[in-house]
Design a protein around this motif. Structure first.
Motif, PDB file in Angstrom:
ATOM      1  N   ARG A   1       0.962  -0.887   0.074  1.00  0.00           N
ATOM      2  CA  ARG A   1       0.112  -0.006   0.222  1.00  0.00           C
ATOM      3  C   ARG A   1       0.426   1.004   0.299  1.00  0.00           C
TER       4      ARG A   1
ATOM      5  N   ALA B   1      -3.270  -0.160  -5.294  1.00  0.00           N
ATOM      6  CA  ALA B   1      -4.688   0.355  -4.510  1.00  0.00           C
ATOM      7  C   ALA B   1      -5.963  -0.920  -4.645  1.00  0.00           C
TER       8      ALA B   1
ATOM      9  N   TYR C   1      -7.551   0.053   0.770  1.00  0.00           N
ATOM     10  CA  TYR C   1      -7.149  -0.664  -0.711  1.00  0.00           C
ATOM     11  C   TYR C   1      -8.558  -0.731  -1.387  1.00  0.00           C
TER      12      TYR C   1
ATOM     13  N   GLN D   1     -12.082   8.106  -3.499  1.00  0.00           N
ATOM     14  CA  GLN D   1     -10.300   8.694  -2.128  1.00  0.00           C
ATOM     15  C   GLN D   1      -9.727   9.610  -2.710  1.00  0.00           C
TER      16      GLN D   1
ATOM     17  N   GLU E   1      -5.638   9.916  -3.014  1.00  0.00           N
ATOM     18  CA  GLU E   1      -4.803   8.837  -2.869  1.00  0.00           C
ATOM     19  C   GLU E   1      -3.048   9.196  -2.957  1.00  0.00           C
TER      20      GLU E   1
ATOM     21  N   GLN F   1      -0.585   8.873  -5.647  1.00  0.00           N
ATOM     22  CA  GLN F   1      -0.629   9.191  -7.203  1.00  0.00           C
ATOM     23  C   GLN F   1      -0.588  10.921  -6.538  1.00  0.00           C
TER      24      GLN F   1
ATOM     25  N   ARG G   1      -7.886   7.866 -12.269  1.00  0.00           N
ATOM     26  CA  ARG G   1      -7.307   9.092 -11.536  1.00  0.00           C
ATOM     27  C   ARG G   1      -8.087  10.554 -11.348  1.00  0.00           C
TER      28      ARG G   1
END
Ligand code: SF4
Ligand code: SF4
Lengths: 383, 96
Positions: A58, A63, A90, B21, B23, B26, B39
């Protein structure tokens, strides 16, 4: 399994983690893609080791998480792992045969934060399903599929298609309609591990495929907006390979039950590899620095015709395992590609395998995936 | 699925299969769904994170205008919502 919207700059992160929790499985599907010698790998990671895997991956950017196997439900700590996965952020998928599931467990999964369940069927009629799975599982699967829906999960059904069930494709689709499925994956067998051993008895003929495809498309139209049908043709009949794993060590990370880290779940069969184990190495090192994960990354390892081919950025030269199985050298082009000098050999092999009439095929015994057969087929192990 | 008409009163929510969510790896907002990830651009993320299944489109626009004063966002919000409905990311909460 395309990461929609993902940019090339993302290459380099293990976005997709496949956690093969165990090779144990109550079923014995002859089309299983697990390694033939799976009984050799006995030491499964324990709960804490899996939790460490989830945390490390993670952190590296994973993801999507798939829990598979074998049969992941065999693991009694599955609920704990799901809860941890959810806490880490996740998107968690459970890939299961449904055997070992009951209402209490589905409720516990929901509570733990599982996002998605996919149940596989072997066929649409009880007899063939139970024969192919080597277990009386049909009625239970049916019940579990309904249970999944009851707990507000989308119903995702997967049926592996091959020579011995492809002619029932219409019944199979009708079954999924009857179950009120949301997504149906009619996946052609991929020939790795056990399925490779049984390939001659599993590869459908061109005629069978053409008919199945027509029926699948008919239902795709008819069910539009209610049920999504995904139909995956076997790549043995194609002329361009699939972009296997989106490239070696590009987005996929598989952790096998014993902790071996693999760029794809079939990679274990490749020779000359020392796949790193999470018991000995940090996943950061495994992903970024281990020789195994770097070996076929990018394009430098390629030979002709791939090396100078413009399509190499699209398909990465296809599947390394398939190249190895059919040409003896994993750096060759996937022989599915008609630019490969081995393509003619693949076509001849397919013709040979499918030349036998179905009656003759049915009369020959399938080699079931079970511990006894595995031990008998594994060198240095006694049955 | 027919394209829903999006009005100021429409109350969108994130469709059940999707999870929205932030991330970290990213450095952007994402939508996760079975076997995939989208994305989102900065502005898409700003719209999506205000979608809570309670706020109507008019409220989203007002909130965004307050957060980014001077920008004329209304058109962009509608355009994004239309696309998001088209992808199946959003559903409307039934009025009533
Ligand atoms: S394919 Fe069949 S035997 Fe193999 S892991 Fe899945 S359910 Fe078990
Ligand atoms: S030659 Fe290699 S890169 Fe080109 S299409 Fe064939 S497999 Fe892909």
């Amino acid at each position: 399994m395309v990461m929609a919207g993902s940019a090339p700059s993302l290459q380099g992160k293990p976005l997709w983690l496949l956690a093969e929790l165990t090779y144990r499985c109550p079923l014995q599907c002859p089309y299983c893609s697990n390694p033939v010698e799976y009984t050799r790998y006995k030491d499964e990671l324990d709960t804490d080791q899996w939790i460490s895997v989830l945390r490390q991956a993670r952190k590296l950017g994973a993801a999507q998480l798939g829990f598979s196997g074998g049969e992941p439900l065999v693991r009694q700590d599955l609920e704990i792992l799901i809860a941890e996965a959810r806490r880490l952020g996740y998107y968690t998928n459970l890939i299961t045969s449904g055997v070992g599931m009951d209402e209490a467990r589905v409720a516990a999964f929901k509570e733990a934060g599982l996002d998605h369940i996919q149940i596989s069927f072997q066929a649409s009629d009880e007899e063939l399903n139970n024969y192919l799975g080597g277990t009386d599982s049909f009625a239970h699967k049916y019940e579990m599929a309904r249970m999944v829906k009851k707990y507000d999960y989308p119903m995702v059904l997967n049926i592996v298609i091959h020579r011995q069930n492809i002619d029932q494709i219409e019944d199979i689709i009708r079954m999924t309609v009857d179950l009120d499925a949301d997504y149906v994956e009619l996946a052609s067998t991929q020939y790795y591990g056990w399925s490779k051993l049984n390939a001659e008895l599993l590869l459908p003929t061109r005629e069978q495929l053409a008919r199945a495809e027509r029926i699948a498309h008919e239902y795709q139209d008819r069910m539009k907006g209610r049920m999504k049908i995904l139909y995956v043709v076997p790549d043995y009949y194609e002329t361009r390979p699939k972009a296997c794993m989106n490239g070696w060590g590009a987005v996929f990370l598989t952790i096998a039950p014993d902790g071996a880290a693999l760029p794809c779940h079939a990679a274990r069969q490749l020779p000359g590899f020392d796949f790193p184990n999470v018991k000995d190495h940090a996943i950061d090192w495994i992903w970024h620095e281990s020789p195994a994960f770097s070996r076929y990354r990018g394009f430098d390892w390629m030979q002709e015709p791939c090396r100078s081919c413009p399509d190499k950025t699209k398909d990465f030269g296809g599947c390394r395992c398939q190249a190895f199985m059919m040409t003896g050298d994993a750096t060759n082009a996937d022989p599915v590609c008609d630019k490969s000098s081995h393509h003619a050999q693949l076509v001849a092999e397919v013709d040979r395998m499918t030349a036998q009439p179905i009656e003759a095929v049915r009369a020959r015994p399938l080699l079931f995936r079970n511990p006894k057969n595995s031990r008998a087929l594994t060198p240095n192990e006694k049955a | 699925m027919t394209d829903p008409l999006i009005t100021a009163d429409t109350v969108p929510r994130i469709a059940p299969l999707f999870r929205f969510q932030w991330e970290e790896a990213q450095n952007c907002h994402v939508l996760l769904y079975p076997e995939g990830m989208v994305r989102l651009s900065g502005s898409a993320g700003e719209i999506m994170r205000r979608i809570d299944g309670k706020t109507p489109v008019a409220g989203l626009v007002a909130d965004l205008s307050a957060a980014f004063p001077g920008a004329d966002l209304e058109q962009d919000v509608y355009k994004f919502l239309e696309a998001a409905y088209g992808h199946g990311w959003l559903r409307s909460v039934a009025a009533g």
